[in-house]
Design a protein around this motif. Structure first.
Motif, mmCIF file in Angstrom:
data_model
loop_
_atom_site.group_PDB
_atom_site.id
_atom_site.type_symbol
_atom_site.label_atom_id
_atom_site.label_comp_id
_atom_site.label_asym_id
_atom_site.label_seq_id
_atom_site.Cartn_x
_atom_site.Cartn_y
_atom_site.Cartn_z
ATOM 1 N N TRP A 104 36.516 33.951 53.656
ATOM 2 C CA TRP A 104 36.345 35.407 53.715
ATOM 3 C C TRP A 104 36.987 35.986 54.979
ATOM 4 O O TRP A 104 37.502 37.102 54.977
ATOM 5 C CB TRP A 104 34.844 35.731 53.676
ATOM 6 N N GLY B 226 40.442 37.594 54.890
ATOM 7 C CA GLY B 226 40.675 38.893 54.276
ATOM 8 C C GLY B 226 41.494 39.813 55.168
ATOM 9 O O GLY B 226 42.287 40.623 54.681
ATOM 10 N N PHE B 227 41.325 39.689 56.475
ATOM 11 C CA PHE B 227 42.090 40.535 57.400
ATOM 12 C C PHE B 227 43.582 40.288 57.232
ATOM 13 O O PHE B 227 44.400 41.202 57.417
ATOM 14 C CB PHE B 227 41.684 40.263 58.857
ATOM 15 N N ILE C 274 40.345 45.064 61.682
ATOM 16 C CA ILE C 274 39.904 44.870 60.300
ATOM 17 C C ILE C 274 38.820 43.811 60.233
ATOM 18 O O ILE C 274 37.825 43.956 59.504
ATOM 19 C CB ILE C 274 41.100 44.499 59.402
ATOM 20 N N ARG D 19 35.585 45.323 61.530
ATOM 21 C CA ARG D 19 35.034 46.231 60.528
ATOM 22 C C ARG D 19 34.427 45.445 59.367
ATOM 23 O O ARG D 19 33.341 45.754 58.876
ATOM 24 C CB ARG D 19 36.151 47.158 60.051
ATOM 25 N N SER D 20 35.100 44.372 58.933
ATOM 26 C CA SER D 20 34.615 43.575 57.814
ATOM 27 C C SER D 20 33.333 42.831 58.166
ATOM 28 O O SER D 20 32.436 42.687 57.331
ATOM 29 C CB SER D 20 35.692 42.591 57.360
ATOM 30 N N LEU E 64 30.486 45.251 57.939
ATOM 31 C CA LEU E 64 30.172 45.554 56.548
ATOM 32 C C LEU E 64 29.429 44.396 55.895
ATOM 33 O O LEU E 64 28.428 44.591 55.187
ATOM 34 C CB LEU E 64 31.463 45.856 55.781
ATOM 35 N N GLN E 65 29.891 43.164 56.160
ATOM 36 C CA GLN E 65 29.238 41.997 55.584
ATOM 37 C C GLN E 65 27.817 41.836 56.109
ATOM 38 O O GLN E 65 26.895 41.500 55.351
ATOM 39 C CB GLN E 65 30.057 40.741 55.888
ATOM 40 N N TRP F 289 35.852 53.599 49.424
ATOM 41 C CA TRP F 289 36.796 52.527 49.092
ATOM 42 C C TRP F 289 38.236 53.039 49.088
ATOM 43 O O TRP F 289 39.147 52.363 49.565
ATOM 44 C CB TRP F 289 36.429 51.912 47.732
ATOM 45 N N ASP G 65 39.336 53.586 52.609
ATOM 46 C CA ASP G 65 39.684 52.294 53.197
ATOM 47 C C ASP G 65 41.139 51.956 52.910
ATOM 48 O O ASP G 65 41.889 51.525 53.795
ATOM 49 C CB ASP G 65 38.774 51.190 52.646
ATOM 50 N N THR H 278 43.625 51.249 61.949
ATOM 51 C CA THR H 278 42.507 50.305 61.923
ATOM 52 C C THR H 278 41.473 50.588 63.000
ATOM 53 O O THR H 278 40.298 50.280 62.825
ATOM 54 C CB THR H 278 43.031 48.874 62.065
#
Length: 435
Positions: A58, A61-62, A238, A241-242, A245-246, A365, A368, A377
């Motif tokens: 995961w 993803g960035f 990113i 930020r991810s 969110l996670q 979304w 984003d 970013t």
């Protein structure tokens, strides 16, 4: 920068939506095939091992998002050597990161089983699964880069071909290795490993124009300080930020456990609706990402606005369609997903939140995608920080009084705040394009 139309947005989005549909199918086949062994431990081991690797991967993803934004801007600017250099940098970063996971597999595996302890039988099977699949980490990381690059160039049909090949081969090898050769858990892992490396080989062939006449000029730019700094900055923001969110979604699951096993199970069922929403609407966000990125590279403010507007229109159309589908079929879907009467009743009680979720979440979304394309970013990171802080306040105020309804309301507030904070940053994005 060619004209942005509704048809162009849909040409980008549709293959991504179809591609996403193959992802849950692969997990279902894995489970079904290993389930033919007739023992619980192998099934649990494959599920646990897959979750551990999904969590590790995961982080990559960035790489997809930063590659997509940078490549789209280079493409929009007509800078073919830089467009190729973006892919080369991303492949080098992905390969290095994947190799690092291979080298650190022993401590990472030990840490994973300390966090999520399992029975001796499950852990034994899971260790054999991970020992094989971890060798696919470099391929998986580089595939993130390749897919980001293809999306940036509007070649989403090739992304679909890549996913169909990789997942189709995985399914075929699963059936052969497990049901035909009776390899058991190592067979599932080996099938996935081969599919990952074959997917990388196909991906490199599909992106072969990056390695053609422009290769020499692109290679000369790969280690230039400014582009490397831009990729590092975008990736760092990113990832930050991810992570936030996670953590927000993880806290949602953990807090749901406070209300008992039945509510926890019901929330897990309902979260599958959110996952379906993400799979269905990701393609529209990717279209915004691609077209806004190209417009930024071309310094075409009007086209950037049009890309955002059309993507938002189709996003809301898809969101209302999903909301209607959930309203009509939600109770039946819940019944298919669980046979427990108390869990069914509990899930149906909170289904209205999932009917509203696509409409509430779609703007965040699409924004984003717009901000990734523009590589704004830092603004994304700041917006997420504000949104998470407001989410925490909502949890503190609503959960004690409204229970699980307060928990779902807080999640809706998180998505609403994400959209509002990014919308507020849109003038800065437009100034950047016009500069």
């Amino acid at each position: 920068m060619t004209t942005i139309t509704h048809a162009r947005v849909l040409r980008i989005a549709a293959p991504i939506i179809l591609s996403n549909a193959t992802i849950p199918l692969l997990g279902a086949v894995d489970t079904a095939v290993i389930g033919q062994i007739g023992q619980a431990a192998p099934m649990g081991a494959v599920g646990l091992g897959a979750i551990i690797l999904t969590t590790l991967y995961w982080v990559f993803g960035f790489l997809r998002m930063s590659t997509s934004g940078l490549a789209a801007q280079a493409h929009g600017a007509g800078d073919l050597p830089e467009r190729a250099a973006v892919l080369l940098r991303a492949l080098m970063i992905g390969g290095t990161a994947g190799l690092l996971l291979v080298l650190l597999q022993v401590p990472l595996t030990a840490a994973a089983f300390r966090i999520a302890p399992a029975s001796d039988a499950v852990e034994g099977y899971a260790r054999s699964y991970l020992a094989i699949r971890i060798w696919g980490a470099p391929a998986t990381a580089m595939l993130y880069a390749l897919m980001g690059w293809l999306i940036a160039l509007e070649r989403t049909r090739l992304v679909l071909i890549l996913q169909l090949w990789q997942n189709g081969l995985n399914v075929a090898l699963n059936l052969w290795f497990v049901l035909g050769l009776h390899w058991g858990v190592p067979g599932v892992a080996t099938a996935t490993l081969i599919a990952e490396w074959s997917g990388l080989a196909l991906g490199l062939w599909l992106t072969r124009d990056a390695f053609g006449p422009v290769l020499a000029a692109a290679w000369a730019r790969v280690f230039q300080a400014a582009p490397l700094r831009a990729m590092f900055t975008a990736s760092r923001d990113i990832m930050g930020r991810s992570v936030m969110l996670q953590l927000s979604f993880t806290s949602f699951v953990f807090l749901g456990a406070w209300f008992g096993d039945v509510t926890l199970a019901a929330n897990q069922v309902l979260l599958q609706f959110l996952e379906l929403t993400a799979y269905a609407l990701d393609g529209i966000a990717f279209a915004a990402e691609t077209l806004v990125g190209q417009a930024v590279g071309a310094r075409a403010l009007a086209e950037a606005r049009r890309a955002g507007m059309i993507s938002m229109q189709w996003g809301f159309a898809g969101a209302f369609l999903l909301a209607g589908a959930f309203a009509l079929t939600g109770p039946a879907i819940i019944s298919l997903m669980t046979t427990a009467p108390d869990v069914r009743a509990e899930a149906r009680q909170f289904l209205p939140w999932l009917i509203a979720a696509p409409v509430i979440g779609i703007a965040s979304w699409i924004y984003d995608g717009i901000f990734i394309g523009a590589l704004m970013t830092r603004e994304m990171l700041r917006a997420m920080l504000i949104s998470v802080l407001i989410y925490i306040v909502a949890l503190v105020l609503l959960v004690p009084t409204l229970g699980n309804h307060g928990l779902w309301a807080s999640l809706m507030i998180l998505n609403t705040t994400r959209a509002l904070t990014l919308r507020r940053a849109m003038p800065a994005l437009e100034r950047r394009i016009a500069a």
